[in-house]
Design a protein around this motif. Structure first.
Motif, short mmCIF file in Angstrom:
data_model
loop_
_atom_site.label_atom_id
_atom_site.label_comp_id
_atom_site.label_asym_id
_atom_site.label_seq_id
_atom_site.Cartn_x
_atom_site.Cartn_y
_atom_site.Cartn_z
N VAL A 33 -2.84 5.97 -8.95
CA VAL A 33 -1.66 5.84 -8.09
C VAL A 33 -1.88 6.70 -6.86
CG1 VAL A 33 0.81 6.32 -7.89
CG2 VAL A 33 -0.10 5.38 -10.03
N ARG A 34 -1.50 6.17 -5.70
CA ARG A 34 -1.76 6.88 -4.45
C ARG A 34 -0.49 7.06 -3.61
NH1 ARG A 34 -7.57 4.47 -2.21
NH2 ARG A 34 -8.63 4.53 -4.22
N GLY A 35 -0.26 8.32 -3.19
CA GLY A 35 0.65 8.63 -2.10
C GLY A 35 2.10 8.21 -2.28
N VAL A 36 2.70 8.48 -3.44
CA VAL A 36 4.08 8.05 -3.68
C VAL A 36 5.06 9.17 -3.32
CG1 VAL A 36 5.77 7.36 -5.42
CG2 VAL A 36 3.46 6.39 -5.46
N PHE A 48 12.29 0.56 -10.96
CA PHE A 48 10.91 0.43 -10.50
C PHE A 48 10.46 -0.99 -10.82
CE2 PHE A 48 9.49 5.18 -11.04
CZ PHE A 48 10.40 5.54 -10.06
N ILE A 49 10.13 -1.76 -9.80
CA ILE A 49 9.65 -3.12 -10.00
C ILE A 49 8.27 -3.28 -9.40
CG2 ILE A 49 12.01 -4.06 -10.01
CD1 ILE A 49 11.43 -5.18 -7.18
N GLY A 50 7.58 -4.35 -9.78
CA GLY A 50 6.26 -4.63 -9.24
C GLY A 50 5.39 -5.29 -10.29
N PRO A 51 4.26 -5.85 -9.87
CA PRO A 51 3.37 -6.54 -10.81
C PRO A 51 2.72 -5.59 -11.80
CG PRO A 51 2.31 -6.32 -8.68
CD PRO A 51 3.73 -5.86 -8.49
N SER A 52 2.16 -6.15 -12.86
CA SER A 52 1.46 -5.33 -13.85
C SER A 52 0.31 -4.57 -13.18
CB SER A 52 0.91 -6.21 -14.97
OG SER A 52 1.95 -6.86 -15.66
N GLY A 53 0.13 -3.32 -13.61
CA GLY A 53 -0.97 -2.53 -13.10
C GLY A 53 -0.69 -1.80 -11.81
N CYS A 54 0.59 -1.77 -11.38
CA CYS A 54 0.89 -1.11 -10.10
C CYS A 54 1.35 0.34 -10.30
CB CYS A 54 1.94 -1.90 -9.32
SG CYS A 54 3.57 -1.94 -10.09
N GLY A 55 1.41 0.80 -11.53
CA GLY A 55 1.68 2.23 -11.75
C GLY A 55 3.13 2.59 -12.06
N LYS A 56 3.98 1.60 -12.29
CA LYS A 56 5.41 1.89 -12.52
C LYS A 56 5.61 2.84 -13.70
CE LYS A 56 6.54 -2.41 -13.30
NZ LYS A 56 5.20 -3.02 -13.24
N ASP A 228 21.14 0.65 -8.54
CA ASP A 228 21.68 1.01 -7.22
C ASP A 228 20.56 1.09 -6.19
OD1 ASP A 228 24.51 1.70 -8.11
OD2 ASP A 228 23.34 3.06 -9.36
N MET A 229 19.42 1.63 -6.62
CA MET A 229 18.24 1.78 -5.76
C MET A 229 17.07 1.07 -6.43
SD MET A 229 19.61 3.71 -3.40
CE MET A 229 18.13 4.12 -2.43
N THR A 230 16.15 0.55 -5.62
CA THR A 230 14.97 -0.11 -6.18
C THR A 230 13.73 0.31 -5.42
OG1 THR A 230 16.21 -2.05 -6.95
CG2 THR A 230 13.85 -2.34 -6.61
N ALA A 231 12.69 0.63 -6.17
CA ALA A 231 11.37 0.93 -5.61
C ALA A 231 10.42 -0.19 -5.98
CB ALA A 231 10.85 2.27 -6.14
N PHE A 232 9.80 -0.81 -4.98
CA PHE A 232 8.82 -1.86 -5.24
C PHE A 232 7.42 -1.30 -5.08
CE2 PHE A 232 6.07 -5.13 -3.09
CZ PHE A 232 5.68 -5.76 -4.27
N TYR A 233 6.63 -1.43 -6.14
CA TYR A 233 5.24 -0.98 -6.15
C TYR A 233 4.32 -2.20 -6.16
CZ TYR A 233 7.26 3.48 -7.66
OH TYR A 233 8.00 4.63 -7.75
N ASN A 234 3.15 -2.01 -5.58
CA ASN A 234 2.14 -3.06 -5.61
C ASN A 234 0.81 -2.42 -6.02
OD1 ASN A 234 1.04 -5.58 -5.38
ND2 ASN A 234 1.43 -5.84 -3.20
N ALA A 235 -0.20 -3.23 -6.19
CA ALA A 235 -1.51 -2.73 -6.59
C ALA A 235 -2.59 -3.35 -5.72
CB ALA A 235 -1.79 -3.04 -8.05
N PHE A 244 -5.45 0.37 -7.91
CA PHE A 244 -4.58 1.53 -7.79
C PHE A 244 -3.20 1.06 -7.34
CE2 PHE A 244 -6.21 1.29 -3.41
CZ PHE A 244 -5.06 1.50 -2.66
N GLY A 245 -2.19 1.79 -7.80
CA GLY A 245 -0.82 1.45 -7.45
C GLY A 245 -0.33 2.28 -6.28
N TYR A 246 0.61 1.72 -5.54
CA TYR A 246 1.19 2.45 -4.41
C TYR A 246 2.62 1.94 -4.17
CZ TYR A 246 0.17 -1.77 -1.70
OH TYR A 246 0.12 -3.08 -1.24
N LEU A 247 3.44 2.77 -3.57
CA LEU A 247 4.81 2.40 -3.27
C LEU A 247 4.84 1.63 -1.96
CD1 LEU A 247 7.88 2.67 -3.85
CD2 LEU A 247 7.82 4.81 -2.55
#
Length: 274
Positions: A33-36, A48-56, A228-235, A244-247
């Protein structure tokens, strides 16, 4: 752990309970995971949402230091809890896990009675001075988890005798019995049927009155219903099949799903990938 002056989001008047500052997460030499950087706000549900392997889930487990138990884990950057560095050498991980509780993907009651499932952490932490006080905590926790009426006449039965949805509510009751400040939920409805899922979602709405909640979910509809709040992560792919996952984006849930600022977010929430 000593709390310092709380961070405040002055624009929205929300208190920050957990703040990450440019965290990188390593397993051995691999940076997973990088730079969150983000803030978790008091008495809000953050998804925390995002595809598999994004570090959630990896990031989630950093908040109560469960990743410490994984060989090769290392964290760079800072994670603050009420202004205190969670990874300071003087911070006791056991105390962190009391204040920041965890509910896992699959219900995992202890092989004990319903009563003893709730009482276990209370006893270990010395939070009840008498049997009457322990009884009160058990009842209160089960009521908060909207389970009391279903189990009050069978507290001596094994927790495994409950249905899947009831077991997960039992695990939530067990987590809140030790009076945490934050409750982490790692896909808590993934193994549940739709009716049990809605019961857990209704419970999350009630619990945020007293707790700060962070939920990892693959279900975007669930995120829109509870968060209330959502963080989307990708890989991003790197070498040898590793990613690697990132916000990508962090905002209030309505903005993430209706007016995302990043193209990758738009593609994910509209179902074009993931």
């Amino acid at each position: 752990m000593d709390s310092t002056q709380p961070y405040m989001d002055t624009a929205n008047q929300m208190e920050t309970v957990i703040r990450t500052e440019n965290i990188d997460i390593f397993y051995g030499s691999f940076k997973a995971v990088r730079g969150v950087t983000l803030d978790i706000f008091k008495n809000k549900v953050t998804a925390f949402i995002g595809p598999s392997g994004c570090g959630k889930s990896t990031i989630l487990r950093c908040f109560n230091r469960l990743n410490d138990l994984i060989n090769g884990f290392k964290l760079d950057g800072q994670i603050y809890y009420h202004g205190q560095n969670l990874y300071d050498p003087n911070v006791d991980p056991v105390e962190v896990r009391r204040r920041i509780g965890m509910v896992f993907q699959k219900p995992n009651p202890f092989p004990k009675t319903i009563y003893d499932n709730i009482a276990y952490g209370v006893r270990v932490n010395g939070l009840a001075k008498s049997k009457a006080e322990l009884d009160e905590i058990v009842e209160r926790s089960l009521r908060q988890a909207v389970l009391w009426d279903e189990v009050k006449d069978k507290l001596g039965e094994n927790g495994f005798a409950l249905s899947g949805g009831q077991q997960q509510r039992l695990c939530i009751a067990r987590a809140i019995a030790v009076n945490p400040d934050v409750v982490l939920m790692d896909e808590p409805c993934a193994s549940l049927d739709p009716i049990s899922t809605l019961a857990i979602e209704d419970l999350i709405h009630e619990l945020k009155e007293n707790y700060t909640i962070i939920i990892v979910t693959h279900n975007m509809q669930q995120a829109t219903r509870v968060a209330d709040m959502t963080a989307f992560y990708n890989a991003k792919a790197v070498e040898a099949g590793k990613r690697f996952g990132y916000l990508v984006e962090f905002n209030d849930t309505q903005s993430i799903f209706q007016n995302p600022q990043e193209e990758a977010t738009q593609q994910y929430v509209s179902g074009r990938f993931g």
